[in-house]
Scaffold this motif. Structure first.
Motif, PDB file in Angstrom:
ATOM      1  N   SER A 168       0.797  -1.221   0.000  1.00 53.58           N
ATOM      2  CA  SER A 168       0.000   0.000   0.000  1.00 53.58           C
ATOM      3  C   SER A 168       0.841   1.288   0.000  1.00 53.58           C
ATOM      4  N   TRP A 169       1.820   1.396   0.912  1.00 50.93           N
ATOM      5  CA  TRP A 169       2.539   2.673   1.051  1.00 50.93           C
ATOM      6  C   TRP A 169       3.676   2.829   0.040  1.00 50.93           C
ATOM      7  N   ALA A 170       4.373   1.739  -0.258  1.00 51.02           N
ATOM      8  CA  ALA A 170       5.534   1.850  -1.161  1.00 51.02           C
ATOM      9  C   ALA A 170       5.611   0.644  -2.098  1.00 51.02           C
ATOM     10  N   PRO A 171       4.548   0.386  -2.881  1.00 50.86           N
ATOM     11  CA  PRO A 171       4.507  -0.830  -3.696  1.00 50.86           C
ATOM     12  C   PRO A 171       5.601  -0.909  -4.766  1.00 50.86           C
ATOM     13  N   SER A 172       6.150   0.238  -5.175  1.00 48.31           N
ATOM     14  CA  SER A 172       7.163   0.190  -6.246  1.00 48.31           C
ATOM     15  C   SER A 172       8.594   0.093  -5.705  1.00 48.31           C
ATOM     16  N   VAL A 173       8.736   0.118  -4.365  1.00 49.96           N
ATOM     17  CA  VAL A 173      10.083   0.149  -3.768  1.00 49.96           C
ATOM     18  C   VAL A 173      10.477  -1.250  -3.279  1.00 49.96           C
ATOM     19  N   PRO A 174      11.681  -1.744  -3.613  1.00 50.45           N
ATOM     20  CA  PRO A 174      12.120  -3.030  -3.069  1.00 50.45           C
ATOM     21  C   PRO A 174      12.275  -2.933  -1.541  1.00 50.45           C
ATOM     22  N   VAL A 175      11.620  -3.872  -0.855  1.00 48.58           N
ATOM     23  CA  VAL A 175      11.638  -3.877   0.616  1.00 48.58           C
ATOM     24  C   VAL A 175      12.382  -5.119   1.100  1.00 48.58           C
ATOM     25  N   PHE A 176      13.315  -4.903   2.023  1.00 54.76           N
ATOM     26  CA  PHE A 176      14.039  -6.015   2.644  1.00 54.76           C
ATOM     27  C   PHE A 176      13.726  -6.001   4.134  1.00 54.76           C
ATOM     28  N   ILE A 192      10.947 -17.350   4.140  1.00 55.68           N
ATOM     29  CA  ILE A 192      10.159 -17.666   2.945  1.00 55.68           C
ATOM     30  C   ILE A 192       8.729 -17.120   3.047  1.00 55.68           C
ATOM     31  N   LYS A 193       8.189 -17.136   4.271  1.00 56.53           N
ATOM     32  CA  LYS A 193       6.815 -16.637   4.464  1.00 56.53           C
ATOM     33  C   LYS A 193       6.664 -15.149   4.119  1.00 56.53           C
ATOM     34  N   VAL A 199       7.914  -8.808   0.261  1.00 56.78           N
ATOM     35  CA  VAL A 199       9.300  -8.359   0.424  1.00 56.78           C
ATOM     36  C   VAL A 199      10.170  -8.950  -0.683  1.00 56.78           C
ATOM     37  N   LYS A 200      11.205  -8.191  -1.047  1.00 56.96           N
ATOM     38  CA  LYS A 200      12.126  -8.645  -2.100  1.00 56.96           C
ATOM     39  C   LYS A 200      13.161  -9.609  -1.521  1.00 56.96           C
ATOM     40  N   GLY A 201      13.534  -9.397  -0.270  1.00 62.05           N
ATOM     41  CA  GLY A 201      14.519 -10.274   0.343  1.00 62.05           C
ATOM     42  C   GLY A 201      14.497 -10.165   1.856  1.00 62.05           C
ATOM     43  N   VAL A 202      15.090 -11.188   2.491  1.00 61.04           N
ATOM     44  CA  VAL A 202      15.143 -11.216   3.956  1.00 61.04           C
ATOM     45  C   VAL A 202      16.605 -11.390   4.371  1.00 61.04           C
ATOM     46  N   ILE A 203      17.054 -10.562   5.298  1.00 61.06           N
ATOM     47  CA  ILE A 203      18.390 -10.724   5.841  1.00 61.06           C
ATOM     48  C   ILE A 203      18.247 -11.493   7.150  1.00 61.06           C
ATOM     49  N   GLY A 204      18.759 -12.726   7.155  1.00 63.52           N
ATOM     50  CA  GLY A 204      18.608 -13.584   8.327  1.00 63.52           C
ATOM     51  C   GLY A 204      19.861 -13.566   9.177  1.00 63.52           C
ATOM     52  N   SER A 215      22.758 -13.874   6.281  1.00 62.21           N
ATOM     53  CA  SER A 215      22.355 -14.493   5.018  1.00 62.21           C
ATOM     54  C   SER A 215      21.363 -13.580   4.309  1.00 62.21           C
ATOM     55  N   LEU A 216      21.479 -13.532   2.992  1.00 63.39           N
ATOM     56  CA  LEU A 216      20.483 -12.806   2.212  1.00 63.39           C
ATOM     57  C   LEU A 216      19.651 -13.843   1.457  1.00 63.39           C
ATOM     58  N   ILE A 217      18.376 -13.913   1.818  1.00 58.86           N
ATOM     59  CA  ILE A 217      17.470 -14.928   1.261  1.00 58.86           C
ATOM     60  C   ILE A 217      16.498 -14.223   0.319  1.00 58.86           C
ATOM     61  N   MET A 218      16.536 -14.614  -0.942  1.00 58.31           N
ATOM     62  CA  MET A 218      15.646 -13.989  -1.927  1.00 58.31           C
ATOM     63  C   MET A 218      14.859 -15.052  -2.671  1.00 58.31           C
ATOM     64  N   LYS A 219      13.674 -14.642  -3.141  1.00 58.37           N
ATOM     65  CA  LYS A 219      12.803 -15.559  -3.878  1.00 58.37           C
ATOM     66  C   LYS A 219      13.482 -15.978  -5.191  1.00 58.37           C
TER      67      LYS A 219
END
Lengths: 249, 249
Positions: A168-176, A192-193, A199-204, A215-219
């Motif tokens: 809703s607020w920033a749909p065009s921005v990559p979010v990590f 993964i959830k 989200v574009k990626g998760v830093i674990g 770790s950088l986990i991306m789809k």
């Protein structure tokens, strides 16, 4: 200042970083806190600034701040001047906003997510490094007397803000987003959830090793594990992480 | 270092100051906190050091520390050197000990109260400025999953350590405690109750005005109210308070 930070003629891109933990007041002197020193967020901000990006840094008032967290009473005056010069070089591209409570945090998160969405910068990113409470409780307006006592604190669940940011607020921005766990094997299944939440990626990271291993986990991409020598490294893990984040945009 | 701090040949006296708030872990990343920035304690330590006392400073790991809390990235390099010199001048008379949890706090409180009791210094004082939780709860060893959830936090009352300090660990040392309230009229009635617990005096303050207004409440003596100009004062309230505390010994 906000306009200048978001002007198109300065910087390689704009990143919005949230950092530090939220506070849920129980009364004016007691609170429920989420742990975060804010050092991760402060260092991320520094490396983005070094890469000539502009940074919006939304941080807990008491947590680490870029450059400032490197000051020490035992450092040489020469070293003080070096840190100060790094700060002065960057400060026109750094906008720092403070929060304490959940309400502060959500308000500023909405505001600056929308600012980023509407920015004309060609490269943008949102990094949700803050530790935000999943629970809230009703606060008393004056200090609770310990003799009155309270034997339980009743908690209510907080609605997740993440889908609001991404959809809703920033749909065009990559979010990590960041996923801190105490057990390593929980990170990837939980990360993964987040993909379904936009989200574009998760830093674990694991609490005990978070300063030298992430770790950088991306789809649809192999997970990238980053690690530095915990004792002898001359670089910081956030330096690697920022380079990687910029490269996957 | 501890031996040197307590040697008889340096300093006008020895003060043991506790500062900052305790943390009650709920899980490895969540906690119940008592609010205190630690600035009061850090400044008290500085003014005792300036009066040539030796200081044992028991502080929350993340709260303000003498001299260090005055560092700022925007200060001039000359000002940095002045603060650093104040620190260097005093550091041999300053012993800093850290705590986070209640257990840490009580353990160190007992240890250094006894150290003070057995010190041969002619002038001694204990200032209990730390904000210590009245309640505790059982901590989980791994991070609680927000989807499992927890709807209440169950609290147990903590036994008060004050009578142990005054009657058992350091019976010959004058002990002063602090009473922070949100309403001024509650301070004096509550302070009076501490006299039965063996304290020599209570420093009362209201949360909102604590940086410029404190009262020293002692048994059989008129209450002394200290106040500085909130905006224009060139001195700090802790400077007045330390002079007063030394004079009433």
């Amino acid at each position: 200042m906000s306009n200048r930070i978001l002007a198109s003629d300065i910087g390689q891109g704009v990143v919005f970083i949230t950092s530090g933990g939220t506070s849920i007041p129980i009364d004016p002197v007691r609170s429920l806190e989420n742990f975060s020193t804010g050092v991760r967020g402060a260092r991320l901000a520094e490396y983005f600034l070094k890469a000539n990006w502009n940074v919006i840094f939304l941080h807990r008032s008491s947590s680490a701040r870029p450059f400032r967290h490197r000051l020490d009473i035992e450092m040489s005056p020469e070293k003080f001047v070096i840190v100060q010069e790094d700060y002065i070089k960057s400060k026109d591209r750094l906008l720092e906003i403070q929060f304490d409570t959940l309400e502060d945090y959500f308000g500023e998160l909405e505001k600056y997510s929308k600012v980023l969405e509407n920015s004309i910068a060609s490269r943008k990113m949102i990094l949700l490094a803050a530790a935000v409470s999943d629970f809230t409780t009703a606060s008393k307006s004056s200090k609770i007397d310990s003799s009155e006592g309270f034997s339980v604190i009743e908690l209510d669940k907080v609605a997740k803000a993440l889908p609001s940011v991404t959809f809703s607020w920033a749909p065009s921005v990559p979010v990590f987003s960041f996923k801190l766990e105490t057990e390593e094997e929980k990170i990837e299944p939980k990360a993964i959830k987040y993909f379904d939440q936009g989200v574009k990626g998760v830093i674990g990271n694991v609490l005990s090793s978070r300063r030298w291993k992430v770790s950088l986990i991306m789809k649809d991409k192999p997970t990238v594990n980053m690690e530095i020598d915990a004792v002898n490294s001359v670089i910081e893990i956030e330096d690697l992480l920022v380079s990687r984040l910029i490269s996957v945009l």
